[in-house]
Scaffold this active site. Structure first.
Site, PDB file in Angstrom:
ATOM      1  N   TYR A 205      32.338 -16.788 -21.601  1.00 55.53           N
ATOM      2  CA  TYR A 205      31.951 -16.931 -20.203  1.00 55.53           C
ATOM      3  C   TYR A 205      32.293 -18.109 -18.861  1.00 55.53           C
ATOM      4  O   TYR A 205      32.223 -17.739 -18.229  1.00 55.53           O
ATOM      5  CB  TYR A 205      30.549 -17.219 -20.508  1.00 55.53           C
ATOM      6  CG  TYR A 205      29.247 -15.518 -20.382  1.00 55.53           C
ATOM      7  CD1 TYR A 205      29.737 -16.221 -21.796  1.00 55.53           C
ATOM      8  CD2 TYR A 205      28.128 -14.979 -19.961  1.00 55.53           C
ATOM      9  CE1 TYR A 205      28.512 -14.562 -22.879  1.00 55.53           C
ATOM     10  CE2 TYR A 205      28.385 -14.041 -20.612  1.00 55.53           C
ATOM     11  CZ  TYR A 205      27.778 -13.521 -22.267  1.00 55.53           C
ATOM     12  OH  TYR A 205      27.351 -13.206 -22.351  1.00 55.53           O
TER      13      TYR A 205
ATOM     14  N   ASP B 106      27.384 -11.948 -37.764  1.00 60.77           N
ATOM     15  CA  ASP B 106      27.054 -10.105 -37.842  1.00 60.77           C
ATOM     16  C   ASP B 106      26.665 -10.267 -38.955  1.00 60.77           C
ATOM     17  O   ASP B 106      25.264  -9.400 -39.172  1.00 60.77           O
ATOM     18  CB  ASP B 106      28.398  -9.493 -38.454  1.00 60.77           C
ATOM     19  CG  ASP B 106      29.222  -9.683 -38.861  1.00 60.77           C
ATOM     20  OD1 ASP B 106      29.419 -11.383 -39.165  1.00 60.77           O
ATOM     21  OD2 ASP B 106      30.314  -9.364 -38.978  1.00 60.77           O
TER      22      ASP B 106
ATOM     23  N   ASP C 149      23.698 -14.492 -26.579  1.00 58.54           N
ATOM     24  CA  ASP C 149      22.969 -13.909 -25.140  1.00 58.54           C
ATOM     25  C   ASP C 149      23.092 -12.569 -26.150  1.00 58.54           C
ATOM     26  O   ASP C 149      21.606 -11.974 -25.741  1.00 58.54           O
ATOM     27  CB  ASP C 149      24.534 -13.511 -24.350  1.00 58.54           C
ATOM     28  CG  ASP C 149      23.842 -13.003 -23.072  1.00 58.54           C
ATOM     29  OD1 ASP C 149      22.854 -12.223 -22.957  1.00 58.54           O
ATOM     30  OD2 ASP C 149      24.685 -12.137 -21.929  1.00 58.54           O
TER      31      ASP C 149
ATOM     32  N   LYS D 182      31.837 -17.055 -36.173  1.00 58.33           N
ATOM     33  CA  LYS D 182      32.399 -16.063 -36.744  1.00 58.33           C
ATOM     34  C   LYS D 182      33.878 -16.399 -36.741  1.00 58.33           C
ATOM     35  O   LYS D 182      34.994 -16.059 -36.740  1.00 58.33           O
ATOM     36  CB  LYS D 182      32.397 -15.353 -35.830  1.00 58.33           C
ATOM     37  CG  LYS D 182      33.481 -13.261 -35.709  1.00 58.33           C
ATOM     38  CD  LYS D 182      32.557 -12.870 -36.425  1.00 58.33           C
ATOM     39  CE  LYS D 182      33.919 -11.466 -37.082  1.00 58.33           C
ATOM     40  NZ  LYS D 182      32.445 -10.896 -38.385  1.00 58.33           N
TER      41      LYS D 182
END
Ligand code: NAD
Length: 339
Positions: free
Chosen positions: A124, A205, A229, A172
Site C-alpha cells: 500500500y 493461504d 485487508d 508468506k
C-alpha cells in the site's frame, strides 16, 4: 466534558451510515462537538486534492476522528484517501474485531477474532510503474523492522489488555523470503517479550483455509497490509458480513474509526445498508475517549436489536429480498430506542 471529534461522512453509502452512527452516539448523552468535513473525489475541484490539509489538521488537533467509507477509483485515478489518511497520521495499526452476534445468520457461532493489520507500508505504499506500457508493470512492497515491530507489539499489548491468549503472525515468508522473512523474524523477537501470551505463525493461504474451516482456533491475527485487508474481509464474512464489522486505525494517542466496508456505490441513497458496522465503530471511538459506559450501552443495544430480529436491514435476514427488512435509519432508530 465535551469531546471534539472530526467526522468525515465519506461518499456512496458513507453519509447514510455516518448519520445513523452520529444519532446513536448522541443518544447516549455523551457531549460531542463534531467537526464535519467532506473528502474524496468531490473535493478535487475545490481543493486540488481529495484529502484537503484542513481535515488532517483537524484530526491532529482533536486526536480522534471517525469516518464513513470513501470511494477509490479502480485501476485509474487518484490514490486512496483512506490509505493516505492512515499514512499521513501514522495510524499504524488497523484493528478489526470480528465477533459472532447472536441472531446474525453466519456459518459458525462463537467466532471471536481480532485482525491487526499493518497500516502504513507493504504493497500500500502505492509505488508502481510501467516497465513496458501495457505489457509489464511493477509494484514495490516495503516491509521495515520499525513498522513490523510496532504493529506486532500493538497486537501483543492489545492481547494483554483484552484478556486474549494467542497472537498469530500471518505471512508468506516461504516465497517472500526477504520481506515477509523480516516480518516473521521481527514478530518472533517481539513475541519473546510476551511470555504470558501464546504465539504461532501461519502462511497466509493456509490460514485463509483454516479460518473458513476452524475459526475457533484463532484469536488475535497480525498481518502485513494487503494480507490484513483480505483476511479481515474473510473474518467479516465469518460473522455475518461487512454490514456488522467495525474498525479502528490506531496511532500513538491518535485514532480514526471506520467500518471495514467500503462505499457500496450501488446502494447509495437507498437507505438500505446496515449501519451496525459504523455504529459499532462509534462505540469503539467512545471507548477510546474513555466513555466506557456509553460504549457498552451501544454494544448492548445493537446486540439486542439484532437478536430480536425485527428492526434489521436486508443483509441480516435469511433471504436478501425479505420484505420485513427495515432501512438504515429505521435500524438506527431501533438501536436508539434500545439504549
Ligand atoms: P464494499 O465494501 O463497498 O461493498 C461490497 C458489498 O458488501 C456491497 O455490494 C454490499 O453487498 C456489501 N456491503 C458493504 N457494506 C455494507 C453494509 N453497510 N450493509 C450491508 N451490506 C454491505 O466494497 P467494494 O464494492 O469492493 O468497494 C466499493 C468502494 O469502496 C471502492 O471504491 C473501494 O475502494 C471503497 N472502499 C473504501 C473503504 C474505506 O473507505 N475504508 C474500504 C473498502 C473499500
Amino acid at each position: 466534558m465535551t469531546h471534539t471529534v472530526t467526522l468525515i461522512p465519506g461518499d456512496g453509502i458513507g453519509p447514510e451510515v455516518a448519520s445513523a452512527m452520529r444519532r446513536v452516539v448522541e443518544a447516549t448523552g455523551v457531549a460531542i462537538e463534531w467537526e464535519v468535513f467532506d473528502a474524496g473525489e468531490a473535493m478535487i475541484e475545490k481543493y486540488g486534492t481529495p484529502l484537503p490539509e484542513h481535515i488532517l489538521e483537524s484530526i491532529r488537533r482533536n486526536r480522534v476522528g471517525i469516518k464513513g467509507p470513501i470511494t477509490t477509483p479502480v485501476g485509474k485515478g487518484f490514490r486512496s484517501v483512506n490509505v493516505a489518511l492512515r499514512k499521513e497520521l501514522d495510524l499504524y495499526a488497523n484493528v478489526r474485531p470480528a465477533m459472532s452476534i447472536p441472531g446474525v445468520p453466519a456459518r459458525y457461532e462463537g467466532v471471536d477474532l481480532v485482525v491487526v493489520r499493518e497500516n502504513t507500508e507493504g504493497l500500500y505504499v502505492g509505488i508502481e510503474h510501467d516497465v513496458i506500457a501495457n505489457e509489464a508493470a511493477e509494484a514495490i512492497r516495503i516491509i521495515t523492522r520499525r513498522a513490523t515491530e510496532r504493529v506486532v507489539r500493538f497486537a501483543f499489548e492489545y492481547a494483554r489488555a483484552n484478556g486474549r491468549k494467542l497472537v498469530t503472525a500471518v505471512h508468506k515468508a516461504n516465497i517472500l523470503k526477504l520481506t515477509d522473512g523480516l516480518f516473521l523474524r521481527v514478530a518472533e523477537e517481539v513475541a519473546a517479550e510476551y511470555p504470558d501470551i501464546a504465539f504461532n505463525d501461519r502462511i497466509v493461504d493456509a490460514l485463509s483455509m483454516q479460518l473458513v474451516q476452524r475459526p475457533h482456533e484463532y484469536d488475535v491475527l497480525v498481518l502485513p497490509n494487503l494480507f490484513g485487508d483480505i483476511v479481515s474481509d474473510i473474518c467479516s464474512g465469518l460473522v455475518g458480513g461487512l454490514g456488522v464489522t467495525p474498525g479502528a486505525n490506531m496511532g500513538d494517542g491518535i485514532a480514526v474509526f471506520e467500518p471495514v466496508h467500503g462505499s457500496a456505490p450501488k446502494y447509495t441513497g437507498k437507505n438500505m445498508v446496515n449501519p451496525t458496522a459504523t455504529i459499532r465503530s462509534g462505540a469503539l471511538m467512545l471507548r477510546f475517549l474513555g466513555e466506557t459506559d456509553a460504549a457498552d450501552r451501544i454494544e448492548r443495544a445493537v446486540t439486542r436489536v439484532i437478536a430480536e430480529g425485527r428492526a434489521t436491514t436486508y443483509d441480516l435476514k435469511p433471504r436478501r429480498d425479505d420484505p420485513t427488512a427495515v432501512g438504515t435509519q429505521e435500524m438506527a432508530d431501533a438501536i436508539i430506542a434500545a439504549l
